[in-house]
Design a protein around this motif. Structure first.
Motif, PDB file in Angstrom:
ATOM      1  N   HIS A  65      77.790 101.810 -58.250  1.00 62.43           N
ATOM      2  CA  HIS A  65      78.093 102.481 -56.995  1.00 62.43           C
ATOM      3  C   HIS A  65      79.223 103.505 -57.149  1.00 62.43           C
ATOM      4  CE1 HIS A  65      79.946 102.104 -52.730  1.00 62.43           C
ATOM      5  NE2 HIS A  65      79.098 103.111 -52.760  1.00 62.43           N
ATOM      6  N   GLU A  68      77.891 106.471 -58.833  1.00 63.58           N
ATOM      7  CA  GLU A  68      77.092 107.266 -57.894  1.00 63.58           C
ATOM      8  C   GLU A  68      77.995 108.259 -57.163  1.00 63.58           C
ATOM      9  OE1 GLU A  68      75.534 104.931 -54.519  1.00 63.58           O
ATOM     10  OE2 GLU A  68      76.154 106.697 -53.384  1.00 63.58           O
ATOM     11  N   HIS A  69      79.160 107.804 -56.744  1.00 67.42           N
ATOM     12  CA  HIS A  69      80.071 108.713 -56.038  1.00 67.42           C
ATOM     13  C   HIS A  69      80.641 109.787 -56.962  1.00 67.42           C
ATOM     14  CE1 HIS A  69      80.861 106.874 -51.964  1.00 67.42           C
ATOM     15  NE2 HIS A  69      80.050 105.999 -52.511  1.00 67.42           N
TER      16      HIS A  69
HETATM   17 ZN   LIG Z   1      78.954 104.631 -51.324  1.00 69.30          ZN
END
Ligand SMILES: [Zn+2]
Length: 1026
Positions: A65, A68-69
């Motif tokens: 996650h 992803e950012h």
């Molecule tokens: Zn997020």
């Protein structure tokens, strides 16, 4: 395509979907790099991309996650943060987005037309495969400690808002009890807060190096463009860069193991004994209700027919008030839960089958799972009701066609992702995974015994994991105390100097992130021509109450002729909007303007029971509520009711039925009888009221809902029906109604009769027909025959939210309310001020661009708030109906800090000390083009917009396109003026009001902050959660 290869790309699989032969699917893999490309080719004005990486992780660090950012923070060829978003905006794309699930991360983009899409594709891949992953990005986007010793960062704030919610806590408990110790399916891919506080950039870099490799990346493209051109672009602009990085090692480099399939995650869970249970607590001051989650081991992921059967069984058991489980658990005077929900988690070697039971009264938490198993046993013993099953199958099929009409090949993107993750490497399972209609055919032939066998095999005779989520006021207090103590300790550990140092580091990181993107990088990217977008034509004609026909789309005359040919007397307002479709929808809009204020909250209950009351048909046939639901399920594709359209016109009640063309008269007849001839009976109303009691206990935990609702209670008065349906109003009224319906049912029924008699006042009735009107035989006659009332009456104007503003709504000054909510650790805020109203205001185009420049992807607020880790989301919303402008903060560690930051930026823009570049202006305009194209991107949407524009907003059908043209003329100085005149007042307490909902730990600080800038602050708690 007959070629076996295009450049490096070898055709893996290729087929046309038989039931919609305009969708062609082809799957390609590069023999050099192993990169996979799948094209779902069909005609549509929007092109969508899903770029998917299989992301397996064996701990709770949140690497998938956080990565992803960070992907969006800059790449080798485009090192400046925000370049991707800016280029996307220039290319008629909505801003880029991404999501991480337990097994993959998908990066998404949608553009109006293919030109922008092909321009962006290589830039996007550059970010995915070769991101910069710099410390400054980590600081702001993932995690840091700010100068107040608070933990912050975009990902951290995001997870802070989630971690202690009942859904996440029960899911976590299920994961660790169900999956083997070595399985990646146990992990919190978002990152636990505690883990995020320790995570390092180095770990993320290593994770990227392992999983973000071309042979583990799949580019899925859904929409209309030439497959050859697509592959050419990848061959010329992506493959050489992969090769230059030494990453072209073929589809299966030595040592590579397919995530999940060839790792310990492939092991199937074994449940010990008949069931394994665990009870967990979640923080909640109201201890009346919790949640139960059951999990079973289901079939193989490629057992497509069996999986479809399980899916259909879930629908059969729960989809309506007459479904066996809903009838037994929800549709009773003391509901055992708010809903039962069946779902499947697809894993490498099996599917997990979940049953979620929400809002279970605490006294039933321990027993409801056994009770459910007992119910399933009885259902099987009694035998599956094959007549209902046939209706469920038929409706499922119709919904599938309706979705295909709306979404085209995009309907299948999830199947393609799963095939990439879990399917055969030779692509031979892809077609089977999409062959839904074939499974409907097969299931049509199933006997009652076959259905029962599935229920027995996977649910009744199978062992299960049972997680009980129990509310705990004590835990809420403890978490609050612990969080305060942790921050205090952190503050002490860091000391004043440490905090100053951290604040400096944060400032330096922000500065580095904010380095301006060189204009030449942006300008190199041509903005496509608006004329290159194809719009769906809608023919539009209105029948007025004086029985005349008004042609609304001059250039198209077919519909007008068709309607004139049906010379029926129709003495009321019906607008016909024709598009190419297999379906037709009929909708009624009823004004709530003349309701007595005390009855307005009843609208929520009226609507929730609207399709499940007994009805006496026009021919005097008496139908029970079960008959009504059965007949509606049988004859429609879908039926819905609510207030307004999207976020607008909430003072109207809306009822719609979507049917196959042959069922047009059926739909109109039912629309009439449901509105005029429904029978209010105490038992059914009691059920609806009791359901609300259950739902309210969930709503009271939902911070976004509460912040909206409390703000509404300040800005709207008692004449607002929209506000009377909100949680703050219902908390007051529902317990009393529950009492009344028991003690004096006649009086309650009389109230509902009165409510309806006001709603059917002919001066407030408008009807809409959208879909394939040309294919309908008697477009007007069907109305005069099946919908005899109302008679010729002049309409009163559409009621608007502006007319229901309170004194504070009309003059928002100084007031601030801070609400404590124990179930969240972050804060949510809305600030509002007065603005322009009306749908055709001359200053709208300038303000619209100004708002987009402030809040669009990679724009000023995005950078200064989200980018600085001050909140997960920050938006400005222009509400033309009410004439209010709002600034909203979503999941913020400290909403006041984010507000102050936004205030600085807006002041700077207004006084010119912060400059709006031409490129930002262009990007904002072009991103508004895409937003508008999406609003009308399917036949159903285009027809609905045509109605809303002309009948409700009183603007021309093509008002959106005209606005786009007006936007093109807006200059930088127009934008600066609009910001100064309309947006700046949001950041001044003498011209705005605010509502904040926050976890207990931050309430005092936020309140103090608001007072320091002149707000008069009132602190509140919700009834029942004090
Ligand atoms: Zn997020």
């Amino acid at each position: 395509m007959t070629n076996e290869a295009v450049g490096n790309f070898v055709l893996v699989e290729h087929f046309k979907l038989k039931y919609a032969d305009e969708i062609t699917v082809s799957k390609w893999r590069s023999r050099e790099s192993g990169l996979t490309v799948v094209h779902l080719d069909y005609s549509a004005p929007i092109v969508k991309g899903y770029f998917v990486v299989a992301t397996e992780i064996f701990n709770d660090s949140g690497c998938p996650h956080t990565l992803e950012h960070l992907i969006f923070q800059g790449s080798e060829n485009y090192p400046h943060k925000g370049t991707l978003g800016n280029l996307a905006n220039r290319a008629f794309a909505t801003h880029t987005n991404a999501g991480t699930t337990i097994d993959y991360t998908a990066y998404t983009i949608s553009t109006a037309g293919s030109q922008g899409f092909l321009q962006l594709l290589p830039v996007y891949v550059d970010h995915i495969l070769w991101p910069t992953l710099k410390p400054a990005g980590f600081t702001t986007e993932v995690y840091h400690i700010n100068g107040k010793a608070q933990d912050a960062g975009v990902v951290y704030s995001e997870m802070q808002g989630r971690e202690n919610t009942v859904d996440v806590l029960t899911a976590r408990a299920q994961q660790s009890l169900f999956y083997p110790k070595t399985s990646a399916y146990r992990s919190e891919v978002g990152g636990m807060m505690e883990a995020l506080r320790k995570l390092t950039l180095e770990e993320i870099r290593n994770y990227h190096a392992t999983y973000y490799v071309p042979h583990n990346l799949c580019l899925i493209i859904a929409g209309s463009l030439s497959t050859e051109t697509l592959l050419d672009t990848v061959n010329k602009e992506v493959e050489p860069v992969i090769a230059a990085h030494g990453q072209a090692k073929g589809p299966r480099p030595g040592g590579w193991r397919r995530p999940f399939l060839e790792t310990p995650s492939a092991e199937t869970p074994k449940i010990q004994g008949e069931k394994q249970t665990e009870t967990i607590e979640f923080p909640e001051k109201d201890e009346s209700a919790g949640k139960v989650l059951l999990t079973f081991v289901g079939p193989l992921p490629n057992a497509f027919l069996e999986r479809k059967a399980i899916d259909i069984l879930g629908t059969y058991l729960t989809d309506s008030p007459v479904s066996p489980l809903t009838r037994e658990y929800v549709e009773i005077s003391s509901p055992l839960c708010a809903r039962v929900y069946f779902s499947q988690d697809i894993c490498a070697s099996f599917c997990g089958l979940d049953v979620e039971i929400d809002s279970v009264p605490t006294e039933h938490l321990e027993t409801i799972d056994e009770r459910l198993k007992g119910s399933l046993k009885r259902i099987v013993e009694k035998g599956i009701d094959m007549e209902r099953m046939r209706v469920v199958l038929k409706t499922g099929r119709l919904k599938l066609s309706s979705e295909l009409e709306s979404n085209g090949g995009d309907r299948f993107y999830l199947d393609v992702i799963r095939d990439f993750l879990y399917g055969r490497e030779d692509g031979k399972e892809l077609q089977a995974s999409m062959w839904e209609l074939g499974y409907y055919d097969a299931l049509d032939g199933w006997s009652s015994g076959q259905w029962a066998d599935i229920l027995r095999k996977y649910y009744i005779d199978a062992p299960s994991i049972v997680i009980r989520g129990k509310p705990s006021a004590q835990l809420a207090d403890r978490l609050e105390a612990e969080e305060k103590a942790r921050i205090a300790k952190q503050s002490e550990r860091l000391g004043p100097e440490g905090l100053v140092r951290l604040e400096k580091e944060l400032e330096a990181a922000k500065k580095e992130n904010d380095a301006p993107i060189p204009a030449e990088v942006l300008i190199k990217f041509p903005v496509p021509d608006i004329k290159s977008i194809s719009w769906i034509p809608v023919q539009s004609v209105r029948n007025d109450s004086d029985k005349s026909l008004v042609r609304l789309t001059e250039e198209l005359e077919e519909l007008a002729k068709h309607l004139a040919g049906d010379a029926a007397d129709l003495p009321y307002f019906v607008q016909f909007d024709h598009v190419k479709s297999e379906f037709v929808s009929v909708t009624a809009y009823l004004s709530t303007a003349s309701l007595p204020d005390r009855l307005r909250p009843y609208v929520a209950i009226y609507l929730s029971s609207f399709f499940s009351l007994p009805v006496v048909r026009a021919d005097d046939t008496k139908l029970s509520h079960e008959d009504v639901i059965n007949q509606l399920k049988k004859g429609t594709v879908s039926y819905n009711c609510g207030t307004g359209v999207g976020s607008l016109f909430k003072e109207l009640v809306r009822i719609d039925l979507k049917v196959e063309i042959s069922q047009y008269e059926f739909a109109i007849g039912w629309l009439h009888d449901l509105i005029f001839n429904a029978q209010f009976v105490a038992e059914r109303l009691a059920v609806a009221i009791a359901k609300f009691q259950r739902i309210l206990s969930e709503w009271k935990r939902d911070a976004s809902r509460i912040v909206d609702s409390v703000l509404g209670s300040l800005t709207y008065d008692k004449t607002s029906t929209a506000q009377a349906k909100e949680v703050t109003a219902l908390i007051e009224i529902i317990p009393k109604l529950a009492q009344d319906i028991k003690e004096s049912p006649e009086a309650v029924i009389k109230d509902f009769e009165e409510l309806r008699s006001r709603l059917i006042n002919p001066t407030g009735l408008r009807f809409s027909v959208t879909g394939n009107v040309l294919a309908v035989n008697k477009p007007r006659g069907a109305w005069s025959e099946n919908f005899p009332t109302p008679t010729e009456t002049a309409l009163v104007p559409v009621p608007l939210s502006k007319d229901t503003l309170s004194p504070l709504g009309k003059n928002p000054v100084k007031k601030a309310v801070v609400v404590t909510l124990p179930t969240t650790e972050s804060s949510f805020a809305i600030h509002i001020t007065n603005s322009i109203s009306g749908f055709n205001h001359p200053e709208h185009p300038a303000l619209c661009v100004a708002v987009e420049i402030l809040q669009g992807g990679e724009s000023f607020l995005w950078k200064s708030i989200r980018g600085a880790g001050l909140a997960y989301g920050a938006n400005i919303l222009l509400q033309l109906e009410s004439g209010l402008l709002s600034f909203q903060l979503y999941r913020s560690p400290d909403s006041f800090k984010a507000f102050e930051e936004a205030s600085k930026v807006v002041r700077g823009l207004a006084d010119g000390s912060i400059v709006v570049e031409e490129t930002s202006l262009e990007a904002a305009k072009s991103s508004l083009v895409c937003a508008l194209a999406r609003q009308v991107s399917t036949p159903a949407r285009a027809a609905s917009v045509s109605f809303v524009n002309q009948a409700l907003k009183s603007v021309p059908q093509d008002h959106g396109r005209r606005t786009l043209e007006a936007l093109q003329k807006i200059t930088v100085s127009d934008v600066r003026d609009a910001i100064g005149k309309y947006i700046l007042p949001l950041f001044n307490s003498s011209s705005s009001i605010a509502v904040v909902v926050s976890g207990p730990a931050k309430v005092d600080e936020i309140a103090k902050g608001l007072m320091s800038v002149g707000f008069e602050v009132e602190k509140r708690t919700l009834p029942g959660s004090a």
